[in-house]
Write a protein that holds these residues in place. Sequence first.
Motif, PDB file in Angstrom:
ATOM      1  N   ALA A 134       0.822  -1.210   0.000  1.00  0.00           N
ATOM      2  CA  ALA A 134       0.000   0.000   0.000  1.00  0.00           C
ATOM      3  C   ALA A 134       0.859   1.265   0.000  1.00  0.00           C
ATOM      4  CB  ALA A 134      -0.931   0.000   1.204  1.00  0.00           C
ATOM      5  N   GLN A 135       2.120   1.155   0.445  1.00  0.00           N
ATOM      6  CA  GLN A 135       3.011   2.309   0.478  1.00  0.00           C
ATOM      7  C   GLN A 135       3.680   2.583  -0.868  1.00  0.00           C
ATOM      8  OE1 GLN A 135       5.769   2.104   3.860  1.00  0.00           O
ATOM      9  NE2 GLN A 135       4.296   0.813   4.927  1.00  0.00           N
ATOM     10  N   ILE A 136       3.561   1.615  -1.816  1.00  0.00           N
ATOM     11  CA  ILE A 136       4.104   1.825  -3.156  1.00  0.00           C
ATOM     12  C   ILE A 136       3.290   2.911  -3.844  1.00  0.00           C
ATOM     13  CG2 ILE A 136       4.478   0.785  -5.426  1.00  0.00           C
ATOM     14  CD1 ILE A 136       6.397  -0.369  -3.477  1.00  0.00           C
ATOM     15  N   LYS A 137       3.931   3.976  -4.258  1.00  0.00           N
ATOM     16  CA  LYS A 137       3.215   5.121  -4.829  1.00  0.00           C
ATOM     17  C   LYS A 137       2.745   4.875  -6.256  1.00  0.00           C
ATOM     18  CE  LYS A 137       5.820   8.473  -2.035  1.00  0.00           C
ATOM     19  NZ  LYS A 137       6.753   9.626  -2.076  1.00  0.00           N
ATOM     20  N   ASP A 138       3.531   4.147  -7.023  1.00  0.00           N
ATOM     21  CA  ASP A 138       3.213   3.945  -8.437  1.00  0.00           C
ATOM     22  C   ASP A 138       2.234   2.785  -8.609  1.00  0.00           C
ATOM     23  OD1 ASP A 138       3.554   2.848 -11.231  1.00  0.00           O
ATOM     24  OD2 ASP A 138       4.839   4.601 -11.370  1.00  0.00           O
ATOM     25  N   PRO A 139       1.035   3.013  -9.140  1.00  0.00           N
ATOM     26  CA  PRO A 139       0.034   1.947  -9.280  1.00  0.00           C
ATOM     27  C   PRO A 139       0.478   0.811 -10.198  1.00  0.00           C
ATOM     28  CG  PRO A 139      -0.663   3.927 -10.445  1.00  0.00           C
ATOM     29  CD  PRO A 139       0.501   4.315  -9.607  1.00  0.00           C
ATOM     30  N   MET A 143       0.606  -3.202  -9.220  1.00  0.00           N
ATOM     31  CA  MET A 143      -0.021  -4.250 -10.022  1.00  0.00           C
ATOM     32  C   MET A 143       0.983  -5.341 -10.388  1.00  0.00           C
ATOM     33  SD  MET A 143      -2.762  -2.269 -12.520  1.00  0.00           S
ATOM     34  CE  MET A 143      -1.605  -1.068 -13.164  1.00  0.00           C
ATOM     35  N   ALA A 144       2.200  -4.946 -10.729  1.00  0.00           N
ATOM     36  CA  ALA A 144       3.231  -5.924 -11.086  1.00  0.00           C
ATOM     37  C   ALA A 144       3.540  -6.853  -9.919  1.00  0.00           C
ATOM     38  CB  ALA A 144       4.495  -5.211 -11.551  1.00  0.00           C
ATOM     39  N   LEU A 145       3.612  -6.295  -8.715  1.00  0.00           N
ATOM     40  CA  LEU A 145       3.880  -7.098  -7.519  1.00  0.00           C
ATOM     41  C   LEU A 145       2.730  -8.078  -7.253  1.00  0.00           C
ATOM     42  CD1 LEU A 145       5.419  -4.282  -5.343  1.00  0.00           C
ATOM     43  CD2 LEU A 145       6.558  -6.448  -5.878  1.00  0.00           C
ATOM     44  N   GLU A 146       1.501  -7.619  -7.459  1.00  0.00           N
ATOM     45  CA  GLU A 146       0.352  -8.505  -7.276  1.00  0.00           C
ATOM     46  C   GLU A 146       0.379  -9.647  -8.283  1.00  0.00           C
ATOM     47  OE1 GLU A 146      -3.547  -6.541  -5.885  1.00  0.00           O
ATOM     48  OE2 GLU A 146      -2.586  -4.987  -7.097  1.00  0.00           O
ATOM     49  N   ILE A 159       6.286  -7.084 -15.280  1.00  0.00           N
ATOM     50  CA  ILE A 159       6.344  -5.726 -15.809  1.00  0.00           C
ATOM     51  C   ILE A 159       5.863  -5.683 -17.262  1.00  0.00           C
ATOM     52  CG2 ILE A 159       7.967  -3.934 -16.581  1.00  0.00           C
ATOM     53  CD1 ILE A 159       9.559  -4.399 -14.053  1.00  0.00           C
ATOM     54  N   LEU A 160       6.200  -6.731 -18.025  1.00  0.00           N
ATOM     55  CA  LEU A 160       5.896  -6.753 -19.460  1.00  0.00           C
ATOM     56  C   LEU A 160       4.545  -7.395 -19.782  1.00  0.00           C
ATOM     57  CD1 LEU A 160       9.436  -7.851 -20.689  1.00  0.00           C
ATOM     58  CD2 LEU A 160       8.397  -5.603 -21.021  1.00  0.00           C
ATOM     59  N   LEU A 161       3.743  -7.686 -18.763  1.00  0.00           N
ATOM     60  CA  LEU A 161       2.465  -8.366 -18.988  1.00  0.00           C
ATOM     61  C   LEU A 161       1.462  -7.483 -19.741  1.00  0.00           C
ATOM     62  CD1 LEU A 161       0.711 -10.907 -18.420  1.00  0.00           C
ATOM     63  CD2 LEU A 161      -0.081  -9.735 -16.351  1.00  0.00           C
ATOM     64  N   HIS A 162       0.766  -8.113 -20.692  1.00  0.00           N
ATOM     65  CA  HIS A 162      -0.359  -7.482 -21.389  1.00  0.00           C
ATOM     66  C   HIS A 162      -1.592  -8.276 -20.957  1.00  0.00           C
ATOM     67  CE1 HIS A 162      -3.128  -6.370 -24.668  1.00  0.00           C
ATOM     68  NE2 HIS A 162      -2.345  -5.313 -24.848  1.00  0.00           N
ATOM     69  N   PRO A 163      -2.266  -7.857 -19.875  1.00  0.00           N
ATOM     70  CA  PRO A 163      -3.330  -8.660 -19.254  1.00  0.00           C
ATOM     71  C   PRO A 163      -4.435  -9.118 -20.206  1.00  0.00           C
ATOM     72  CG  PRO A 163      -2.770  -6.787 -17.874  1.00  0.00           C
ATOM     73  CD  PRO A 163      -2.076  -6.574 -19.178  1.00  0.00           C
ATOM     74  N   ASN A 207      -6.473  -2.206 -23.080  1.00  0.00           N
ATOM     75  CA  ASN A 207      -5.715  -3.003 -24.041  1.00  0.00           C
ATOM     76  C   ASN A 207      -4.228  -2.673 -23.982  1.00  0.00           C
ATOM     77  OD1 ASN A 207      -5.633  -4.980 -26.087  1.00  0.00           O
ATOM     78  ND2 ASN A 207      -5.511  -3.406 -27.669  1.00  0.00           N
ATOM     79  N   GLY A 208      -3.800  -2.214 -22.824  1.00  0.00           N
ATOM     80  CA  GLY A 208      -2.403  -1.829 -22.676  1.00  0.00           C
ATOM     81  C   GLY A 208      -1.607  -2.790 -21.821  1.00  0.00           C
ATOM     82  N   TYR A 209      -0.357  -2.430 -21.602  1.00  0.00           N
ATOM     83  CA  TYR A 209       0.557  -3.211 -20.764  1.00  0.00           C
ATOM     84  C   TYR A 209       0.581  -2.622 -19.353  1.00  0.00           C
ATOM     85  CZ  TYR A 209       2.389  -5.221 -25.110  1.00  0.00           C
ATOM     86  OH  TYR A 209       2.513  -5.879 -26.301  1.00  0.00           O
ATOM     87  N   LEU A 210       1.250  -3.325 -18.441  1.00  0.00           N
ATOM     88  CA  LEU A 210       1.399  -2.779 -17.101  1.00  0.00           C
ATOM     89  C   LEU A 210       2.406  -1.627 -17.082  1.00  0.00           C
ATOM     90  CD1 LEU A 210       1.249  -5.803 -14.628  1.00  0.00           C
ATOM     91  CD2 LEU A 210      -0.576  -4.431 -15.623  1.00  0.00           C
ATOM     92  N   ILE A 211       3.252  -1.531 -18.114  1.00  0.00           N
ATOM     93  CA  ILE A 211       4.162  -0.385 -18.223  1.00  0.00           C
ATOM     94  C   ILE A 211       3.381   0.797 -18.797  1.00  0.00           C
ATOM     95  CG2 ILE A 211       6.216   0.541 -19.338  1.00  0.00           C
ATOM     96  CD1 ILE A 211       7.377  -2.183 -19.478  1.00  0.00           C
ATOM     97  N   PRO A 212       3.368   1.931 -18.131  1.00  0.00           N
ATOM     98  CA  PRO A 212       2.700   3.111 -18.686  1.00  0.00           C
ATOM     99  C   PRO A 212       3.268   3.471 -20.057  1.00  0.00           C
ATOM    100  CG  PRO A 212       3.223   3.438 -16.372  1.00  0.00           C
ATOM    101  CD  PRO A 212       3.905   2.172 -16.777  1.00  0.00           C
TER     102      PRO A 212
END
Length: 300
Positions: A134-139, A143-146, A159-163, A207-212
């Motif tokens: 919860a202390q991680i500022k970047d959403p 998500m990558a950690l989850e 990091i490179l996942l396209h859900p 339709n994007g990746y977890l990387i902004p």
Amino acid sequence: MSKGRFNLKWELTQLCKSLHPVAIKARLEGFATQKNRADILRQCAQQLKDGGFINMKPSSLKPKHIEYLVQHWQAENVSTGTIKNRMSALRWWAEKVGKKDVVAKDNEFYGIAKRNLVGGAEGKARELDQEKLAQIKDPSIRMALEVQRAFGMRMAEAILLHPKSAFDEKVLRLKGSTCKGGREREIPITNQTQVELLNRLIATVGNGYLIPKDRNYKQQKNIYKAECARVKLDRNHGLRHRFARDLYTEISGKLCPADGGFPRKEMTKEERQKDDDVRQNISRALGHERISITSVYLGV
């Protein structure tokens, strides 16, 4: 680069780049694997230079250089696993310059210990600390950690996942270009928590990746490491161990040896065969080819 002098770091970088398009086209390796190898070889070049080996070029590689590097790493107490990864990069270098025999085939030749598959697995599994998460500022990092916890994925893979394209009903399909070793794989979806996470990710990134969109992989990796270091959320490879153990229980209905289940030596022949089948499935889900590696995650 001045005439008559060689810049080993630069030449190794060019060697990696010259083979990069071929590897991508053939889908033999993932981007993260190639990037990691190039980083390792540049580090080796710098360490050789610092050790007095100057004016080297890639084809100058000799056994004395390998021995120096290994002794240097061991003196710095670099972990066995890390040294083995670096040895793989050195073997790649040697093979590409036609000097495969420069590096001994067996790591034990250099006094590199074998990974302990008998014991020690018990303390490696880690649960994802929700307070630190919860202390991680970047959403996108959260998500990558989850994803790492829910699917046992490596940092780069998460990091490179396209859900949206990966989610396929009962499995998560990972592209070879995003996986270590360039091997496509399927991770079974076995519980509702995984489904809910994927639906939430898709609702967030579409339709994007977890990387902004405004970042590249290197930038995202650096932010990931910085954020995790800031909140002291380290040793995240342990999330992969926890996933493997949970998957063992979900498939077999029993605890694995590392979680207090029956050790293989106490199983009947039929039970060991069933255990082998479960471990083979887990090995594939983790992206490994050898069933023996599951002992690191599950115990024996």
